[in-house]
Structure formats: structure tokens, C-alpha cells
Scaffold this active site. Structure first.
Site, PDB file in Angstrom:
ATOM      1  N   SER A 153      66.081  70.476  42.514  1.00  0.00           N
ATOM      2  CA  SER A 153      65.453  69.203  42.129  1.00  0.00           C
ATOM      3  C   SER A 153      65.451  69.049  40.617  1.00  0.00           C
ATOM      4  O   SER A 153      65.750  69.990  39.876  1.00  0.00           O
ATOM      5  CB  SER A 153      64.011  69.178  42.633  1.00  0.00           C
ATOM      6  OG  SER A 153      63.235  70.085  41.864  1.00  0.00           O
ATOM      7  N   LYS A 154      65.096  67.857  40.198  1.00  0.00           N
ATOM      8  CA  LYS A 154      65.008  67.586  38.772  1.00  0.00           C
ATOM      9  C   LYS A 154      63.978  68.509  38.135  1.00  0.00           C
ATOM     10  O   LYS A 154      64.146  68.974  37.018  1.00  0.00           O
ATOM     11  CB  LYS A 154      64.611  66.124  38.569  1.00  0.00           C
ATOM     12  CG  LYS A 154      64.380  65.783  37.112  1.00  0.00           C
ATOM     13  CD  LYS A 154      64.326  64.325  36.858  1.00  0.00           C
ATOM     14  CE  LYS A 154      63.351  63.981  35.746  1.00  0.00           C
ATOM     15  NZ  LYS A 154      63.271  64.950  34.661  1.00  0.00           N
ATOM     16  N   ARG A 155      62.914  68.808  38.890  1.00  0.00           N
ATOM     17  CA  ARG A 155      61.875  69.687  38.364  1.00  0.00           C
ATOM     18  C   ARG A 155      62.422  71.084  38.051  1.00  0.00           C
ATOM     19  O   ARG A 155      62.030  71.702  37.071  1.00  0.00           O
ATOM     20  CB  ARG A 155      60.703  69.761  39.349  1.00  0.00           C
ATOM     21  CG  ARG A 155      59.395  69.337  38.685  1.00  0.00           C
ATOM     22  CD  ARG A 155      58.260  69.197  39.676  1.00  0.00           C
ATOM     23  NE  ARG A 155      58.575  68.218  40.717  1.00  0.00           N
ATOM     24  CZ  ARG A 155      58.483  68.471  42.016  1.00  0.00           C
ATOM     25  NH1 ARG A 155      58.125  69.668  42.442  1.00  0.00           N
ATOM     26  NH2 ARG A 155      58.771  67.529  42.895  1.00  0.00           N
TER      27      ARG A 155
END
Ligand code: GLU
Length: 505
Positions: free
Chosen positions: A261-263
Site C-alpha cells: 500500500s501507499k502507507r
């Protein structure tokens, strides 16, 4: 044989994740390998999730990667329009057909009613789904007279059209990557196909377009596998032949399990988007591979190997080589772990293999843009060639080579303490004399001279070389000393030594 036609069908709901780029890439490789066509179709039926700029971002990203489409909104084609919002009027007739042949029904349940049904299920520790069981008691046309349905529609009551999943049947499917799959129909819900605002949902629009655009293979991410039974049933209900399906494995986070994910990117310090993206709502900027200094060829090469393997040890592939080697049979079923270090390694491999003049030109341009140094392409080229093995990116060249472009303005204190000895100045003075008498200032000749001189005088090689490096570079870093001297040239080398002696007095 039927023509191979594949499509990449992103929804413009934000920037394209690298997983999406990989899906586009595998579609591209498959199409090109099989002399087929690849189509770009923008799936923007869900206007509530529309993000301005996202479509442009997607197109630009894929173009940067070298993924070229045979048909799209931009290049045109015989099956357009290629943006679903421009196809709005095409879908209703298929919805009507499904209603007429009993494969779909009207549902008038309000949001509150559905919420109540959901809560009721939760109380009984069950999950609510709108299916063959629950639909019997909900507010839909299956439980109403024709007159009631007509009157509700005439009054303009909001409705949705739901697909009527057949009861108690085993749905058998084949996925080109996962093999045979069986799903029991009672586990599926009656997905919404159409809304009273006249817009189809993803499911209906996707099927209709794949059919009308004569798509032969649907190659998409694993997250769409749960939709496959519904899609197979929809094709059947419309009397159409279904395309082949291939669901690609997920891209996993580098540590632990779960989708990348972007996280994860923010947490571990790497981009998850091909290009930099500025969120139009918040102004928040997310980094991109392009802006981080990656070559598109390296980025594509890295992505290709995340989920597919050539069956050999070969790791470096040009796009043409990928097309030649690619097959869906060699795409794995299990998720592929993203590895940021390996991604940098790929960029390094492409950087060191660049023709010297190209790399030199890139470095020269970087220097012109970022540093106020006056130099030439020729000189930047020589410097880049000398130190390229030490870096992964063009912008990293500076840290390894700044001393070629500007003389030391100070000398590293630690190094001075350790390397500048009482007799250093005297030795350096001797050396300038010898250097000034040289004609051929090549690195080989300099090496030979240094060697002979130190031998003759029985000087400690370590001490002399370190002191000399300090004067030329200002610290203890840098490539082979004679190579530095050759590139600096005789005059500049001597000048730096003399200034150094003065300064360190
Ligand atoms: N619009 C869907 C997406 O955004 C496409 C899924 C598919 O390829 O069928 O991923």
C-alpha cells in the site's frame, strides 16, 4: 484463431499504483507476444469516486513506461468511445434485456431498510448479503405485482437493478493462472447492475464493453477474482461467449503479508506510484519513480519480474525481450513481495550499461539544473564514466564527484589530524616538482611516477597517498587517485596541492 484483444481498464479514482502498472504491462506483453491488440478503456461510471487529473496521470504514466495502446480515447479505434462516461447510453438496453429474461430485477429498498437488515443479521452473528434467501423478504420486484412495480417506476421512485444469482448451483470457471475454480452460487450476492440515475455499475459496464470491444482475454488483478463468477453468469445471461480470464497475483509489502500500500511506501521510504502525484483535494504530494531518478526501462524490468519469471536466470530484459519471453503460464499464483533494494539494483544495472555519452549528457544536464558549476558535456562524461559503478542514480553522481567541479574550500578536520604529518608538506612540494615535469599526464604515467618516487625515497605509500588525496579532494573519499589527477589535469592538480600546503601550514 480469434484475434487476441486485451484491455487495461483503470478507474480514474486517483494515481495509478505500481500494481496497476504491472497489470497494464502484462496485458501489453501478452498482446504484443501474440500479435494482438491492447486497448485502454477508462472506467469512470462511479462519478462519486472521480478524481480530477487521474485519467491524465494514468495515460502519462503508461506512456512513460513505454506501454503503447493500439486503441484508446487518445489514439482512437473502431470500438470507441473508450471512456465509459462517453458510452453512457449503450448500457441500458442490456439491463433491459436482463430484466426481460428474468436474470435481473428491480429493487426499491431504501438505505435505511438495508441498514436495518444488516443490523438484524449482525445481531444473529451473520453477515448480510442480498441473495437468493434474503431477496425473498426485501422490497423488490420479485415480491411485487407487475402493477406495483410499474407504478413505483412511474412515480420516479429511486431503484437499482440487481442481478438475480441462480439458486443452489455450482459455478465452474477456468482461470488461466489459477486453473479450475468452483464457487457455490448461494455464497454470492445479487450485485447492483444499474441505478435509477441511468448509470450502470462497474459490473454491467465492464461486461458489456468487454463484449462489444471483442476482448479475448481479461487479464487483471487478483482483487477482481471474487467478481469472476458474477461476470461469467452475466455473459451467460446475455447469451454471450465469455472471454478467457487470468487473475494476476497481488504485489505484497516487503515485510510481512498483505497488499503493498501507499502507507508501506511512506513507512519504508519508496514510491508506490510511477510518477509524482499531487492530490487535488489535499495538495499532498506522493513521490514517483520518475521523479526519484529511475529509468523507465529499469522500472518496467523490475515490475515484469514481480509475479512472472522467465524460467531462466536472466534478470535484465529490454521491452522487446520481455515480449519475446512472456507467457501467462509463467505467472505465479502466489503474491510477489516487493523489494525496494532490488529495484535500486535494477536502476544501477541500467545506469552502468548506458552508453558513456548518454550518461554524460544526463549528468551534464543534472549539473546545469542543480549546481552552479561551469563544465562541459565531455568533462561530465569522463567523470560519470569513472564513478558510475558507485551509484544507482544520476543524482547520486554528485556526492561521489563534486571535487572534480570545485576545488576544496576546506579540509576534513578528522582526515587532517590523521593524515597530514610533519613531513607531508615537504613531500608534496617534491611531488609538485616531479608532476610539473611530466608531459603525458595519463593515469598510467602518473601511477608509474608516484610508484617510482615513493620507492626511491622509501616513503610510506599509505601516508603519501592519503595526504595527496586530502589536498585534491578535501577529504578521504573518491576513486583511484591517478584517475582523479588525470581528469583534473596537470595545472589544476598542482594548483590544488600548492593551495593545500599553504592552507594547512
Ligand atoms: N475498473 C477496474 C479497475 O479499476 C477494472 C477491473 C477489470 O479489469 O475488470 O481495476
Amino acid at each position: 484463431m480469434k484475434e487476441i484483444r486485451v484491455r487495461f481498464a483503470p478507474s480514474p479514482t486517483g494515481p495509478l499504483h505500481i500494481g496497476g502498472v504491472r497489470t497494464a504491462l502484462y496485458n501489453y506483453l501478452f498482446a504484443k507476444k501474440n500479435n494482438g491488440k491492447i486497448i485502454l478503456r477508462i472506467e469512470d461510471t462511479d462519478q462519486t469516486r472521480f478524481v480530477p487529473g487521474a485519467e491524465h496521470y494514468i495515460v502519462e504514466s503508461l506512456d512513460w513506461c513505454g506501454i503503447r495502446f493500439d486503441e484508446s480515447d487518445l489514439v482512437g479505434g473502431a470500438f470507441g468511445p473508450y471512456r465509459q462516461s462517453d458510452r453512457k447510453t449503450m448500457y441500458k438496453q442490456y439491463c433491459d434485456l436482463l430484466l426481460a429474461n428474468g436474470n435481473a430485477y428491480y429493487a426499491f429498498d431504501t438505505v435505511e431498510e438495508l441498514d436495518a437488515a444488516r443490523k438484524d443479521c449482525e445481531q444473529h452473528k451473520k453477515i448480510f448479503i442480498y441473495n437468493s434467501e434474503s431477496r425473498k423478504t426485501l422490497r423488490n420486484s420479485l415480491n411485487m405485482s407487475v402493477e406495483e412495480v410499474d407504478s413505483r417506476l412511474k412515480k420516479g421512485e429511486p431503484f437499482v437493478v440487481r442481478f438475480c444469482i441462480p439458486e443452489n448451483t455450482e459455478i465452474e470457471m477456468t482461470d488461466l493462472i489459477r486453473g479450475n475454480i468452483k464457487v457455490h452460487s448461494n455464497t454470492l450476492d445479487d450485485k447492483v447492475l444499474f441505478k435509477s440515475d441511468g448509470m450502470p455499475t462497474y459490473h454491467l459496464a465492464n461486461i458489456v464493453d468487454d463484449h462489444l470491444m471483442k476482448i479475448s482475454h481479461v487479464i487483471r488483478g487478483e482483487e477482481w477474482l471474487p467478481s469472476m463468477p458474477l461476470h461469467i453468469l452475466l455473459y451467460k445471461a446475455l447469451g454471450w461467449e465469455a472471454p478467457n480470464f487470468a487473475h494476476l497475483p497481488l504485489l505484497l509489502k516487503p515485510d510481512g503479508n498483505g497488499k503493498l500500500s501507499k502507507r508501506d511506501g511512506d513507512r519504508l521510504g519508496f514510491p508506490v506510484f510511477p510518477l509524482q502525484w499531487t492530490d487535488p483535494a489535499t495538495g499532498l504530494v506522493s513521490s514517483g519513480y520518475r521523479e526519484s531518478g529511475y529509468y523507465p526501462e529499469a522500472f518496467v524490468n523490475m515490475l515484469a519480474l514481480l509475479g512472472w519469471n522467465p524460467g531462466t536466470d536472466q534478470e535484465l530484459f529490454s521491452m522487446d525481450e520481455l515480449i519475446e519471453a512472456f507467457s501467462l503460464e509463467r505467472v505465479g499464483k502466489s503474491g510477489a513481495k516487493f523489494d525496494h533494494e532490488k529495484t535500486k539494483w535494477f536502476n544501477h544495472q541500467y545506469l552502468i550499461r548506458k552508453p558513456e555519452n548518454e550518461l554524460g549528457k544526463e549528468y551534464f544536464e543534472w549539473l546545469s539544473l542543480n549546481k552552479k558549476v561551469s563544465t562541459t558535456v565531455e568533462f561530465a562524461t569522463k567523470v560519470a564514466a569513472l564513478i558510475k559503478e558507485r551509484v544507482n542514480f544520476v543524482h547520486e553522481l554528485w556526492n561521489e564527484s563534486f571535487f572534480f567541479f570545485e576545488p576544496p574550500v576546506s579540509y576534513d578536520e578528522q582526515v587532517v589530524k590523521k593524515r597530514w604529518k610533519e613531513n607531508s608538506a615537504e613531500q608534496m612540494r617534491e611531488l609538485t616538482k616531479l608532476l610539473s615535469e611530466m608531459h603525458d599526464f595519463s593515469s598510467e604515467k602518473i601511477d608509474a611516477l608516484l610508484h617510482d618516487w615513493m620507492n626511491e625515497k622509501t616513503y610510506s605509500m599509505g601516508a603519501v597517498m592519503n595526504a595527496l588525496r586530502l589536498l585534491l579532494v578535501g577529504t578521504s573519499k573518491g576513486p583511484h587517485l591517478a584517475a582523479i589527477m588525470m581528469l583534473l589535469g596537470k595545472q589544476e592538480t598542482i594548483k590544488r596541492i600548492e593551495i593545500g600546503i599553504e592552507t594547512l601550514k
